[in-house]
Design a protein around this motif. Structure first.
Motif, short mmCIF file in Angstrom:
data_model
loop_
_atom_site.label_atom_id
_atom_site.label_comp_id
_atom_site.label_asym_id
_atom_site.label_seq_id
_atom_site.Cartn_x
_atom_site.Cartn_y
_atom_site.Cartn_z
N MET A 1 -8.51 -1.44 -2.12
CA MET A 1 -7.56 -0.61 -2.85
C MET A 1 -6.57 -0.02 -1.83
O MET A 1 -6.98 0.55 -0.82
N ASP A 2 -5.28 -0.13 -2.11
CA ASP A 2 -4.31 0.40 -1.16
C ASP A 2 -4.08 1.90 -1.41
O ASP A 2 -4.53 2.46 -2.40
N ASP A 3 -3.37 2.53 -0.48
CA ASP A 3 -3.16 3.98 -0.54
C ASP A 3 -2.49 4.44 -1.84
O ASP A 3 -2.79 5.51 -2.36
N ASN A 4 -1.56 3.66 -2.36
CA ASN A 4 -0.87 4.04 -3.61
C ASN A 4 -1.83 4.06 -4.79
O ASN A 4 -1.70 4.88 -5.68
N GLU A 5 -2.78 3.15 -4.79
CA GLU A 5 -3.74 3.07 -5.90
C GLU A 5 -4.79 4.17 -5.84
O GLU A 5 -5.37 4.53 -6.87
N LEU A 6 -5.04 4.69 -4.64
CA LEU A 6 -6.07 5.72 -4.50
C LEU A 6 -5.80 6.96 -5.34
O LEU A 6 -6.73 7.61 -5.80
N LEU A 7 -4.53 7.30 -5.54
CA LEU A 7 -4.21 8.51 -6.29
C LEU A 7 -3.87 8.25 -7.76
O LEU A 7 -3.44 9.17 -8.46
N LEU A 8 -4.09 7.06 -8.24
CA LEU A 8 -3.89 6.81 -9.66
C LEU A 8 -5.01 7.49 -10.46
O LEU A 8 -6.19 7.40 -10.10
N LEU A 9 -4.62 8.16 -11.50
CA LEU A 9 -5.60 8.85 -12.34
C LEU A 9 -6.67 7.89 -12.84
O LEU A 9 -7.86 8.25 -12.89
N SER A 10 -6.27 6.68 -13.17
CA SER A 10 -7.22 5.70 -13.70
C SER A 10 -8.23 5.22 -12.66
O SER A 10 -9.22 4.59 -13.01
N ASN A 11 -8.05 5.56 -11.39
CA ASN A 11 -8.99 5.18 -10.33
C ASN A 11 -9.86 6.34 -9.86
O ASN A 11 -10.56 6.23 -8.86
N GLN A 12 -9.83 7.43 -10.57
CA GLN A 12 -10.59 8.61 -10.17
C GLN A 12 -11.89 8.71 -10.97
O GLN A 12 -11.92 8.40 -12.15
#
Length: 145
Positions: A1-12
């Protein structure tokens, strides 16, 4: 997972956990209102229905709460006539919480709460059991301590 995807709500993990917990507790509220209990009072009563009597330290540990959180909660349950609170005769620092007869009788009415919620949930029985097991695995995990 790249840095941009880490802060996606759907990835929390935090957001769906928080949202589902709120949804579940909101569903409990009207059922518990009929019992004259808040959600937190209900979980205290469940521990007492299981053991009839507990000391405050064990109750805090069972519910993952802080002792000061329990003070008002236990006082309110005592005012409602569901519990008795006394200091241990052996060690005055040890607080014992015990069900009253009224608290024991409340158990018969409370059984409808989990029955209702189990009938309403959107998971198969197997999924439900897996979900609960995973929640306890997370709850009892290390979490960087």
């Amino acid at each position: 997972m790249d840095d941009n995807e880490l802060l996606l709500l759907s990835n929390q993990v935090c957001f769906p956990t928080y949202a589902v917990a709120n949804k579940i507790i909101r569903r409990y509220q009207p059922l518990l209102k009929e019992l004259n209990l808040t959600y937190t009072q209900y979980v205290v009563m469940m521990v007492l229905w299981e053991h009839n009597e507990v000391n405050e330290k064990d109750l805090v540990k069972s519910l993952y709460l802080k002792a000061n959180t329990l003070t008002d909660l236990l006082s309110n349950l005592k005012k409602k006539g569901f519990i008795e609170i006394e200091k241990s005769k052996e060690d005055k620092r040890n607080i014992i919480i015990r069900l009253t007869e009224e608290g024991m009788n409340l158990r018969k009415k409370a059984i409808n709460v989990p029955k209702t919620l189990r009938e309403e949930h959107w998971l198969s029985n197997e999924e439900f059991e897996t979900y609960v097991k995973l929640l306890y695995k997370l709850l009892n995990g290390n979490w960087g301590k």
